[in-house]
Design a protein around this motif. Structure first.
Motif, PDB file in Angstrom:
ATOM      1  N   THR A 324       3.959  -8.818  11.449  1.00 15.90           N
ATOM      2  CA  THR A 324       3.846  -9.668  10.267  1.00 15.90           C
ATOM      3  C   THR A 324       2.407  -9.713   9.744  1.00 15.90           C
ATOM      4  OG1 THR A 324       3.482 -11.632  11.648  1.00 15.90           O
ATOM      5  CG2 THR A 324       5.753 -11.112  11.046  1.00 15.90           C
ATOM      6  N   LYS A 325       1.464  -9.294  10.572  1.00 11.69           N
ATOM      7  CA  LYS A 325       0.058  -9.197  10.168  1.00 11.69           C
ATOM      8  C   LYS A 325      -0.563  -7.991  10.864  1.00 11.69           C
ATOM      9  CE  LYS A 325      -1.738 -13.254  11.264  1.00 11.69           C
ATOM     10  NZ  LYS A 325      -2.589 -14.470  11.295  1.00 11.69           N
ATOM     11  N   ILE A 326      -1.572  -7.412  10.216  1.00 12.68           N
ATOM     12  CA  ILE A 326      -2.331  -6.309  10.806  1.00 12.68           C
ATOM     13  C   ILE A 326      -3.802  -6.707  10.845  1.00 12.68           C
ATOM     14  CG2 ILE A 326      -3.062  -3.906  10.564  1.00 12.68           C
ATOM     15  CD1 ILE A 326      -0.160  -4.103  11.318  1.00 12.68           C
ATOM     16  N   VAL A 327      -4.444  -6.513  11.998  1.00 14.85           N
ATOM     17  CA  VAL A 327      -5.887  -6.732  12.130  1.00 14.85           C
ATOM     18  C   VAL A 327      -6.541  -5.394  12.408  1.00 14.85           C
ATOM     19  CG1 VAL A 327      -7.713  -7.807  13.480  1.00 14.85           C
ATOM     20  CG2 VAL A 327      -5.659  -9.115  12.924  1.00 14.85           C
ATOM     21  N   GLU A 328      -7.378  -4.961  11.475  1.00 17.05           N
ATOM     22  CA  GLU A 328      -8.108  -3.698  11.630  1.00 17.05           C
ATOM     23  C   GLU A 328      -9.493  -3.983  12.194  1.00 17.05           C
ATOM     24  OE1 GLU A 328      -9.023  -0.005   8.667  1.00 17.05           O
ATOM     25  OE2 GLU A 328      -9.972  -1.921   8.185  1.00 17.05           O
ATOM     26  N   THR A 329      -9.880  -3.213  13.211  1.00 18.88           N
ATOM     27  CA  THR A 329     -11.229  -3.323  13.762  1.00 18.88           C
ATOM     28  C   THR A 329     -11.969  -2.034  13.470  1.00 18.88           C
ATOM     29  OG1 THR A 329     -10.409  -4.738  15.559  1.00 18.88           O
ATOM     30  CG2 THR A 329     -12.595  -3.787  15.820  1.00 18.88           C
ATOM     31  N   GLU A 330     -13.079  -2.166  12.740  1.00 11.40           N
ATOM     32  CA  GLU A 330     -13.859  -0.992  12.338  1.00 11.40           C
ATOM     33  C   GLU A 330     -15.337  -1.321  12.460  1.00 11.40           C
ATOM     34  OE1 GLU A 330     -12.954   2.297   9.023  1.00 11.40           O
ATOM     35  OE2 GLU A 330     -13.524   0.366   8.173  1.00 11.40           O
ATOM     36  N   PHE A 331     -16.073  -0.485  13.202  1.00 12.80           N
ATOM     37  CA  PHE A 331     -17.503  -0.707  13.444  1.00 12.80           C
ATOM     38  C   PHE A 331     -17.769  -2.093  14.015  1.00 12.80           C
ATOM     39  CE2 PHE A 331     -17.394   2.261   9.755  1.00 12.80           C
ATOM     40  CZ  PHE A 331     -17.830   3.389  10.440  1.00 12.80           C
ATOM     41  N   GLY A 332     -16.842  -2.568  14.867  1.00  6.16           N
ATOM     42  CA  GLY A 332     -17.034  -3.832  15.555  1.00  6.16           C
ATOM     43  C   GLY A 332     -16.659  -5.060  14.759  1.00  6.16           C
ATOM     44  N   TYR A 337      -4.976  -8.330   7.432  1.00  2.71           N
ATOM     45  CA  TYR A 337      -4.117  -8.041   6.284  1.00  2.71           C
ATOM     46  C   TYR A 337      -2.734  -8.624   6.568  1.00  2.71           C
ATOM     47  CZ  TYR A 337      -7.673  -4.540   5.095  1.00  2.71           C
ATOM     48  OH  TYR A 337      -8.848  -3.900   4.783  1.00  2.71           O
ATOM     49  N   LYS A 338      -2.139  -9.283   5.583  1.00  4.21           N
ATOM     50  CA  LYS A 338      -0.788  -9.805   5.741  1.00  4.21           C
ATOM     51  C   LYS A 338       0.226  -8.683   5.544  1.00  4.21           C
ATOM     52  CE  LYS A 338      -1.732 -14.575   4.316  1.00  4.21           C
ATOM     53  NZ  LYS A 338      -1.376 -15.662   3.350  1.00  4.21           N
ATOM     54  N   GLY A 339       1.341  -8.798   6.295  1.00  6.70           N
ATOM     55  CA  GLY A 339       2.397  -7.808   6.158  1.00  6.70           C
ATOM     56  C   GLY A 339       2.395  -6.790   7.285  1.00  6.70           C
ATOM     57  N   ASN A 340       3.265  -5.790   7.193  1.00  8.30           N
ATOM     58  CA  ASN A 340       3.380  -4.773   8.233  1.00  8.30           C
ATOM     59  C   ASN A 340       2.397  -3.625   7.992  1.00  8.30           C
ATOM     60  OD1 ASN A 340       4.498  -3.231   6.177  1.00  8.30           O
ATOM     61  ND2 ASN A 340       6.599  -3.442   6.911  1.00  8.30           N
ATOM     62  N   TYR A 341       2.570  -2.532   8.706  1.00 10.78           N
ATOM     63  CA  TYR A 341       1.579  -1.450   8.641  1.00 10.78           C
ATOM     64  C   TYR A 341       1.539  -0.798   7.261  1.00 10.78           C
ATOM     65  CZ  TYR A 341      -1.205   2.581   9.950  1.00 10.78           C
ATOM     66  OH  TYR A 341      -2.193   3.517  10.015  1.00 10.78           O
ATOM     67  N   SER A 342       2.703  -0.522   6.671  1.00 12.48           N
ATOM     68  CA  SER A 342       2.725   0.119   5.346  1.00 12.48           C
ATOM     69  C   SER A 342       2.064  -0.765   4.301  1.00 12.48           C
ATOM     70  CB  SER A 342       4.171   0.420   4.937  1.00 12.48           C
ATOM     71  OG  SER A 342       4.735   1.412   5.775  1.00 12.48           O
ATOM     72  N   GLU A 343       2.296  -2.072   4.386  1.00 12.56           N
ATOM     73  CA  GLU A 343       1.654  -3.000   3.456  1.00 12.56           C
ATOM     74  C   GLU A 343       0.152  -3.051   3.690  1.00 12.56           C
ATOM     75  OE1 GLU A 343       5.150  -6.285   2.676  1.00 12.56           O
ATOM     76  OE2 GLU A 343       4.301  -6.138   4.693  1.00 12.56           O
ATOM     77  N   TYR A 344      -0.256  -2.926   4.958  1.00 12.88           N
ATOM     78  CA  TYR A 344      -1.692  -2.870   5.280  1.00 12.88           C
ATOM     79  C   TYR A 344      -2.334  -1.627   4.656  1.00 12.88           C
ATOM     80  CZ  TYR A 344      -5.164  -0.469   8.194  1.00 12.88           C
ATOM     81  OH  TYR A 344      -6.196   0.305   8.637  1.00 12.88           O
ATOM     82  N   LEU A 346      -1.442   0.054   2.030  1.00 14.66           N
ATOM     83  CA  LEU A 346      -1.544  -0.132   0.587  1.00 14.66           C
ATOM     84  C   LEU A 346      -2.655  -1.123   0.244  1.00 14.66           C
ATOM     85  CD1 LEU A 346      -0.420   0.399  -2.241  1.00 14.66           C
ATOM     86  CD2 LEU A 346       1.242  -1.429  -1.853  1.00 14.66           C
ATOM     87  N   ALA A 347      -2.691  -2.262   0.964  1.00 15.63           N
ATOM     88  CA  ALA A 347      -3.717  -3.275   0.696  1.00 15.63           C
ATOM     89  C   ALA A 347      -5.111  -2.734   0.994  1.00 15.63           C
ATOM     90  CB  ALA A 347      -3.444  -4.525   1.523  1.00 15.63           C
ATOM     91  N   LYS A 348      -5.226  -1.937   2.056  1.00 14.71           N
ATOM     92  CA  LYS A 348      -6.532  -1.371   2.404  1.00 14.71           C
ATOM     93  C   LYS A 348      -7.000  -0.398   1.316  1.00 14.71           C
ATOM     94  CE  LYS A 348     -10.040   0.031   5.010  1.00 14.71           C
ATOM     95  NZ  LYS A 348      -9.842   0.789   6.257  1.00 14.71           N
ATOM     96  N   ALA A 349      -6.085   0.415   0.797  1.00 17.17           N
ATOM     97  CA  ALA A 349      -6.447   1.360  -0.259  1.00 17.17           C
ATOM     98  C   ALA A 349      -6.908   0.623  -1.511  1.00 17.17           C
ATOM     99  CB  ALA A 349      -5.255   2.264  -0.578  1.00 17.17           C
ATOM    100  N   ILE A 350      -6.206  -0.471  -1.870  1.00 20.21           N
ATOM    101  CA  ILE A 350      -6.604  -1.269  -3.036  1.00 20.21           C
ATOM    102  C   ILE A 350      -7.969  -1.891  -2.808  1.00 20.21           C
ATOM    103  CG2 ILE A 350      -6.050  -3.341  -4.372  1.00 20.21           C
ATOM    104  CD1 ILE A 350      -3.090  -2.688  -3.895  1.00 20.21           C
ATOM    105  N   TRP A 351      -8.191  -2.429  -1.594  1.00 21.01           N
ATOM    106  CA  TRP A 351      -9.488  -3.033  -1.285  1.00 21.01           C
ATOM    107  C   TRP A 351     -10.605  -2.003  -1.371  1.00 21.01           C
ATOM    108  CZ3 TRP A 351     -13.097  -2.000   2.540  1.00 21.01           C
ATOM    109  CH2 TRP A 351     -14.139  -2.923   2.646  1.00 21.01           C
ATOM    110  N   VAL A 352     -10.368  -0.798  -0.846  1.00 24.78           N
ATOM    111  CA  VAL A 352     -11.388   0.255  -0.871  1.00 24.78           C
ATOM    112  C   VAL A 352     -11.738   0.620  -2.313  1.00 24.78           C
ATOM    113  CG1 VAL A 352     -11.816   2.694  -0.370  1.00 24.78           C
ATOM    114  CG2 VAL A 352     -10.875   1.213   1.400  1.00 24.78           C
TER     115      VAL A 352
END
Length: 505
Positions: A324-332, A337-344, A346-352
């Motif tokens: 139901t949520k995804i937590v990405e860890t990058e460079f510590g 992100y809310k939602g499952n992996y596919s939603e993450y 998409l949301a990550k691409a929009i954020w980038v």
């Protein structure tokens, strides 16, 4: 010992010791708990001619029997066996689950985590994602209390929180039966049951020592109150209820763990965790080395569980189904992100894209300001130039937008080879097995140029063996395996690459 015998012994002890209170004996455990048990002492009858040896033996026996008695049994008041609840500190600001606040962690001077903050509550399933070495498992170990963070706080909903950790290697004992494996989840309950069996067996042997019998009866009272506190009578009921939910049939209870595949062992490990009724469930790569049927079962099973979960997995479909949520860890640093992996994704691409646009806009503004300062640097406009310079310095110090990082996609390029013949692999009337287990019986397969074939099936059905037969590292017992003769070069990418010989990878 029958109930009347125990009551008679109690009454006799109260007569022998007038000041000792008479406590009514609680109901004895059901007969399934009164199985014979190998007790510590060895009692023997002796003839008058061996009275000295008998005295020593009886002294040792009494000493061993006394070892069964806890300190509490001689002073315990009614209800003393009740489990003491530790008070909740009340300092937690989270109603359920756990929260990480500004967690940092380094190993030998290398920073793995430097600003990790996220939370999981009841009903939520958080997927931890990131490249290998990003610190995902480290976060689980910090939550579980297996490691201490260098900085930050782990805020738990309650002080005595039960946290269950399902690691990549499933912790089961091959020599146990399935039922014994599930019973191992109830360590406290089984400890009480063992002592009950021992004390009841000792009572049947201590018929001539009324003082020792009285003390054993006190111990029995204490243990029976403890058995009620830990709900000992429900252990078998819980196991019998859970086994079919995990896919086991009643006949499996007496089968050895060693006779099951890795997928079923994973179910046992998960079952042992769920039997402990955890407040938080941590799963580290639960789909490793299990077949598709087991993964699909695990997806559907976890989805209906209400306990908060944190999941590490490289299986995108699994994260899609469960999280139901995804937590990405990058460079510590963590980002939620809310939602499952596919939603993450998409949301990550929009954020980038948004971050990149903001960064590019700011860079243009900075460049424009520098040009303006250069033009106004002399003469009457020098005051304005100084003002613009200060604004630029403040922006560069405090308000710079970070350029979003995009990791390069891994590209694999296979060496060019000449065009192969139409038939790449032919398997005709193949028979193969190990011992009495037949894997293939008159199997046939044709693989043609350009085809991409998935081999699926439960663990142990022979998928990897079929690849080894095609490669030639296993030989068919009957039938034939024929590689195409024109420009066909087989290669094998195995699960455990360390086991591969020189050029085979």
């Amino acid at each position: 010992m029958a109930t009347m015998d125990v009551l008679s012994a109690k009454f006799l002890r109260s007569c022998l010791h007038p000041h000792a209170p008479f406590l009514p004996c609680p109901s004895l455990p059901s007969r399934r708990y009164r199985q014979p048990f190998s007790i510590y002492c060895r009692l023997s009858t002796s003839s008058p001619s061996s009275s000295s040896a008998a005295t020593t033996s009886e002294g040792d026996a009494n000493q061993d029997l006394s070892a069964l008695l806890s300190d509490e049994s001689t002073t315990a008041a009614p209800g003393a066996g009740s489990r003491t609840k530790r008070p909740n500190s009340g300092a937690s600001s989270i109603p359920s689950g756990v929260r990480l606040e500004n967690i940092s962690k380094s190993y030998k001077g290398v920073t793995v985590l430097k600003d990790v903050s996220w939370e999981v509550q009841r009903g939520e399933k958080v997927g931890l994602v990131g490249v290998n070495g990003a610190g995902k498992t480290t976060q689980l170990r910090i939550i579980a209390g297996l490691e201490e963070p260098d900085g930050g706080n782990v805020v738990k909903a309650k002080e005595n929180m039960k946290i269950a950790f399902l690691s990549q290697e499933f912790e089961v004992c091959a020599s146990r039966t399935v039922r014994e494996e599930f019973l191992s989840a109830f360590q406290e309950e089984m400890g009480v049951k063992t002592r009950l069996d021992q004390v009841q067996a000792a009572l049947e042997r201590a018929t001539e020592d009324m003082d020792l019998m009285g003390r054993l009866l006190d111990e029995l009272d204490l243990l029976q109150r403890q058995s009620q506190d830990v709900d000992l009578g429900m252990v078998d009921v819980k196991i019998q209820k859970l086994m079919p939910e995990l896919g086991f049939v009643p006949e499996d209870a007496d089968r050895l763990v060693a006779s099951f595949s890795g997928g079923w062992k994973m179910r046992m490990s998960l079952g042992k965790i769920l039997l402990q009724d955890p407040d938080l469930l941590l799963l580290d790569e639960p789909t490793n080395h299990v077949d598709l049927d087991t993964i699909e079962w695990l997806e559907s099973y976890l989805k209906i569980q209400d306990v908060p979960m944190v999941i590490i997995s490289h299986d995108r479909a699994f994260l899609d189904q469960c999280c139901t949520k995804i937590v990405e860890t990058e460079f510590g640093v963590s980002k939620m992100y809310k939602g499952n992996y596919s939603e993450y994704v998409l949301a990550k691409a929009i954020w980038v894209e948004t971050q990149r646009a903001a960064w590019e806009k700011q860079q243009k503004e900075i460049e424009h300001t520098r040009e303006l300062i250069s033009r106004l640097g002399a003469g009457a406009s020098s005051g304005r130039a100084s003002s613009e310079q200060k604004k630029l310095e403040k922006l560069e110090k405090e308000g710079l937008i970070e350029k979003p990082f995009q990791r390069k996609q891994l590209k694999i390029r296979f060496p060019e080879r000449g065009r192969s013949g139409r038939t790449v692999l032919a398997i005709n009337n193949l028979k193969f097995g190990f011992g009495d287990k037949i894997l293939f019986n008159n199997a046939n397969l044709i693989v043609e140029r350009g085809e991409k074939i998935a081999i699926i099936g439960p663990n142990g059905c022979g998928k990897s063996t079929l690849l080894k037969l095609a490669l030639g590292t296993e030989k068919p017992q009957e039938g034939e395996v024929i590689l195409g003769e024109h420009n066909v070069l087989p290669n094998y990418f195995e699960q455990n690459q360390i086991l591969l010989p020189g050029r085979s990878s």
